[in-house]
Write a protein that holds these residues in place. Structure first.
Motif, short mmCIF file in Angstrom:
data_model
loop_
_atom_site.label_atom_id
_atom_site.label_comp_id
_atom_site.label_asym_id
_atom_site.label_seq_id
_atom_site.Cartn_x
_atom_site.Cartn_y
_atom_site.Cartn_z
N PRO A 38 48.49 -0.09 44.90
CA PRO A 38 49.30 -0.22 46.12
C PRO A 38 49.29 -1.61 46.74
N MET A 39 48.22 -2.38 46.53
CA MET A 39 48.13 -3.69 47.18
C MET A 39 48.60 -4.77 46.22
N ARG A 40 49.71 -5.43 46.57
CA ARG A 40 50.23 -6.48 45.72
C ARG A 40 49.56 -7.81 46.07
N TYR A 41 49.63 -8.74 45.15
CA TYR A 41 48.93 -10.02 45.27
C TYR A 41 49.50 -10.87 46.40
N ALA A 42 50.84 -10.83 46.56
CA ALA A 42 51.51 -11.76 47.47
C ALA A 42 52.40 -11.02 48.46
N THR A 43 52.79 -11.73 49.50
CA THR A 43 53.72 -11.18 50.48
C THR A 43 54.56 -12.33 51.04
N SER A 44 55.48 -12.01 51.95
CA SER A 44 56.40 -13.00 52.51
C SER A 44 55.84 -13.57 53.81
N TYR A 45 56.11 -14.86 54.02
CA TYR A 45 55.64 -15.56 55.22
C TYR A 45 56.81 -16.30 55.87
N GLN A 46 56.74 -16.38 57.22
CA GLN A 46 57.74 -17.09 58.01
C GLN A 46 57.08 -18.27 58.72
N PHE A 47 57.69 -19.42 58.61
CA PHE A 47 57.18 -20.63 59.26
C PHE A 47 57.28 -20.50 60.78
N GLN A 48 56.22 -20.94 61.48
CA GLN A 48 56.17 -20.92 62.94
C GLN A 48 55.98 -22.35 63.44
N PRO A 49 57.04 -23.06 63.80
CA PRO A 49 56.89 -24.46 64.23
C PRO A 49 56.15 -24.56 65.56
N GLY A 50 55.50 -25.66 65.74
CA GLY A 50 54.77 -25.90 66.98
C GLY A 50 54.15 -27.27 66.94
N PRO A 51 53.44 -27.65 68.00
CA PRO A 51 52.82 -28.99 68.06
C PRO A 51 51.91 -29.27 66.87
N GLN A 52 51.18 -28.25 66.40
CA GLN A 52 50.29 -28.43 65.26
C GLN A 52 50.99 -28.19 63.92
N CYS A 53 52.25 -27.74 64.00
CA CYS A 53 53.00 -27.41 62.78
C CYS A 53 54.40 -27.99 62.89
N PRO A 54 54.54 -29.30 62.83
CA PRO A 54 55.85 -29.92 63.04
C PRO A 54 56.83 -29.74 61.89
N ALA A 55 56.31 -29.48 60.67
CA ALA A 55 57.18 -29.39 59.51
C ALA A 55 56.66 -28.33 58.55
N PRO A 56 57.53 -27.75 57.74
CA PRO A 56 57.08 -26.74 56.77
C PRO A 56 56.04 -27.29 55.80
N LEU A 57 55.19 -26.39 55.31
CA LEU A 57 54.11 -26.76 54.41
C LEU A 57 54.18 -25.92 53.13
N PRO A 58 53.68 -26.45 52.02
CA PRO A 58 53.58 -25.64 50.81
C PRO A 58 52.42 -24.66 50.94
N PRO A 59 52.45 -23.56 50.21
CA PRO A 59 51.40 -22.54 50.35
C PRO A 59 50.00 -23.03 50.02
N ASP A 60 49.87 -24.10 49.22
CA ASP A 60 48.53 -24.58 48.90
C ASP A 60 47.97 -25.57 49.92
N ASP A 61 48.71 -25.82 51.00
CA ASP A 61 48.22 -26.70 52.05
C ASP A 61 47.14 -25.97 52.87
N PRO A 62 46.04 -26.63 53.22
CA PRO A 62 44.98 -25.97 53.99
C PRO A 62 45.45 -25.40 55.33
N LYS A 63 46.50 -25.96 55.90
CA LYS A 63 46.98 -25.51 57.21
C LYS A 63 48.06 -24.43 57.10
N PHE A 64 48.34 -23.97 55.87
CA PHE A 64 49.46 -23.05 55.67
C PHE A 64 49.34 -21.82 56.57
N ARG A 65 48.20 -21.17 56.60
CA ARG A 65 48.08 -19.92 57.36
C ARG A 65 48.05 -20.15 58.87
N GLN A 66 47.85 -21.39 59.29
CA GLN A 66 47.96 -21.69 60.71
C GLN A 66 49.42 -21.79 61.14
#
Length: 663
Positions: free
Chosen positions: A601-629
């Motif tokens: 039932p649990m798949r490896y991956a799921t979908s994510y939506q970018f949330q811009p903000g002061p700490q997130c000015p531009a989209p990031l690739p999934p391997d970036d350390p700040k991706f989940r922020q």
């Protein structure tokens, strides 16, 4: 005396009756019937030509003029070409009509789908007008998607001496097959049934051509009020057109390309009723059609396309030929081989766009080897989400192998949204209606009508709130009716397995259909190959390859626009569970490897939506350390109204791996 079969059980008698009813399509015409049918068609053909000028009264065209420039500037060692990306559906339709009107000697059209809707009827009228002014017109359409009515094909068989139409690979010797006949063909001729001509080409005067993903149907040109495709073609003028012409000639003269008068159902009309009159062209939105027709003759409008043309050097046209469908065919088809060679030669980045992310085993091996290199290139993939796709069955196979794509191949996947906020799309032209019966109030965008203008030239109109496109688009989408139509090879059969899934919101939906590739921003490819097993094994495919950095960068920018957060979700690994994460991963991996019963039932991956903000000015690739922020998970199937189709998606994920070669 007992009737034949009367002693058989009722189910077997019903099966025998169905067989007898459909088996008339198993037998082709006799030589005498074929000759008589052809005579009827030939005798009815009008041979009158309305123009006595050497150029067939061709309309001057800045697009057609590119061909003369390209040939004049070319040398044997340094060919010159002019290329134009056709991202917008309205631009793609206008370019086709303008070029057809500019033809002086010949028009060759090759396509997988030709529908009898507004776009199809408009182009057909232009082709017939060209034939009547003295241009030789040839149309080659795959059987499974060739017009809706047999009467139309019978009428075209005898419409004019300068017009010829053939059907590619007609199973059961018919132009059309209904669903019972489809099942019969699947039982008797499975391989032939799956061998389709997916090639798309419009070639004018053997000098300028358009090739890419678009067929002849409203939803490829922003003209459908429910569902439209985000697609792409390339117009190219110059010496490569000779290669396009040679490929078309090979198809046209192949034994699988059959004149419509030689097909059982068309001949039945011709032999019993004669050549019917071609039904008057009727349009669902005649004002939109009239506007497009005017624009195609407006030098200023067409010049806007011409201003975006790029001068390039060598151009290559690669095409699978009908030999791919011979029993004796062995090895890798040309289109597949060339695409693999280009990808294997990448040093820095592979940018791949396909609507259906289902890879053949050789393609998987190639990407796995590429990722294992000491310094592998980045591989960015633009594809459909479940909410956007027109084939949820195909998406289910992509969903099954997300772990493999991300972990073993190193893909960075972006799935197209059904309601993109910044796609190259002319919403005003669709005719999508609000409950008040008004066209959607959104400004058109594209080369025909630049973003921010007051409205579309080719249909629809802008509202008073044209300064806020997002608000207008959202308002119109939320009030339109849900999607109910089907876009598969069986769309006339009533079989609905490939309908898009229901969504939480109703409105005009956009699905990705473009098939493109960019390697190291140095080589650009626009074609018909979905990079899938069907393209490798069954379909004939084609592609235009342009090794030019300016063209490649323009194509890359177009694809990156589709991967932007406004238009796509990013696919990334789920957060690891707090306990037993290693065991969970291994069990999921084991389940994925099963051809059936992939029930974890649990798949490896799921979908994510970018949330811009002061700490997130531009989209990031999934391997970036700040991706989940900077990204939040939005679920496996965002925007989808969970129900029967979502359940079926999971079922096909679990049990449908065997369908991969033919999806």
């Amino acid at each position: 005396m007992a009737q034949p079969g009367s002693s058989l059980p009722l189910p077997l008698r019903a099966l025998l009756l169905a067989w007898l009813l459909t088996c008339g399509g198993c037998v082709g015409l006799s030589p005498l019937q074929r000759a008589h049918s052809e005579q009827v068609a030939v005798a009815a053909r009008d041979s009158a030509v309305v123009c006595d000028q050497a150029d067939a009264c061709a309309q001057p065209s800045p697009l057609h003029a590119l061909a003369a420039r390209a040939f004049a500037e070319s040398t044997p060692n340094a060919p010159r070409h002019y290329a134009l990306l056709l991202d917008y559906g309205q631009d793609a339709l206008l370019a086709r009509i303008n070029l057809i009107r500019s033809a002086t000697t010949s028009i060759d059209l090759q396509t997988y789908i030709y529908d009898e809707d507004d776009a199809g009827n408009l182009v057909l009228g232009e082709l017939l007008a060209a034939a009547r002014r003295g241009v030789r017109v040839r149309v080659l359409v795959d059987q499974l998607s060739a017009f809706k009515r047999v009467d139309t094909l019978a009428a075209l068989a005898g419409v004019h001496a300068n017009f010829a139409i053939r059907i590619y690979n007609p199973v059961l010797h018919r132009a059309h097959i209904n669903y019972p006949q489809y099942l019969l063909a699947a039982a008797c001729c499975w391989r032939k049934l799956n061998q389709r001509m997916h090639t798309k080409l419009l070639l004018v005067d053997g000098a300028i051509g358009i090739s890419g993903g678009r067929n002849y149907q409203d939803d490829y040109y922003d003209w459908d009020p429910d569902y439209d495709f985000r697609d792409r073609d390339v117009l190219v003028a110059g010496p490569v057109a000779r290669d396009m012409g040679e490929a078309f000639e090979t198809f046209w003269n192949d034994r699988r390309s059959v004149p419509v008068a030689d097909l059982v159902d068309v001949a039945d009309v011709l032999l019993h009723e004669g050549v019917p009159a071609l039904a008057p062209r009727t349009f669902e939105r005649p004002r939109r059609v009239a506007a497009m027709s005017r624009d195609a003759s407006d030098p200023a409008v067409v010049q806007r396309l011409g201003d975006a043309v790029l001068a390039v050097g060598p151009v290559h046209y690669i095409a699978d030929l009908p030999q791919k469908h011979r029993t004796s065919h062995a090895g890798v088809a040309p289109a597949t081989a060339e695409l693999r060679t280009l990808i294997e030669g990448a040093h820095h980045e592979v940018l791949l766009q396909t609507p259906y992310l289902v890879l053949s085993k050789p393609a998987q091996q190639m990407f796995r080897a590429l990722h294992r290199q000491p310094d592998p290139p980045r591989v960015v993939v633009s594809t459909n989400s479940l909410a956007a796709t027109d084939s949820f069955i195909t998406y289910a196979l992509s969903y099954k192998y997300k772990r493999r794509y991300l972990r073993e191949f190193g893909f960075e996947i972006h799935e197209f949204k059904p309601f993109p906020r910044d796609a190259p799309f002319d919403f005003a032209a669709t005719g999508a209606l609000t409950p008040d019966g008004d066209a959607g109030h959104a400004p058109a965008v594209g080369l025909l009508t630049p973003a921010g203008s007051s409205g579309g030239r080719s249909g629809g109109h802008a509202g008073a709130d044209a300064g806020n496109p997002d608000a207008n688009i959202d308002a119109a989408r939320e009030n339109t009716v849900p999607l109910t139509r089907e876009y598969s090879a069986l769309r006339y059969s009533g079989f609905a397995a490939n309908e898009p899934v229901p969504l939480k919101r109703v409105g005009l939906r956009i699905g990705l259909h473009a098939k493109s590739l960019v390697v190291d921003e140095a080589i650009g490819v626009v074609g018909t190959h979905n990079f899938d097993p069907r393209g490798d094994r069954y379909n004939t495919e084609s592609a235009v390859v342009i090794p030019d950095s300016a063209f490649a960068q323009a194509l890359a920018a177009s694809i990156r626009r589709d991967t932007a957060p406004a238009n796509a979700w990013t696919i990334a690994r789920r957060p690891s569970p707090p306990i037993l994460s290693g065991m969970e991963y291994q069990l999921a991996k084991l389940s994925e490897r099963l051809p059936i019963f992939d029930l974890w039932p649990m798949r490896y991956a799921t979908s994510y939506q970018f949330q811009p903000g002061p700490q997130c000015p531009a989209p990031l690739p999934p391997d970036d350390p700040k991706f989940r922020q900077c990204y939040r998970p939005v679920g496996d199937f965002p925007e989808v109204n969970l129900g029967v189709k979502s359940l079926l998606t999971r079922i096909f994920t679990a049990f449908g791996a065997g369908f991969a070669p033919v999806l």
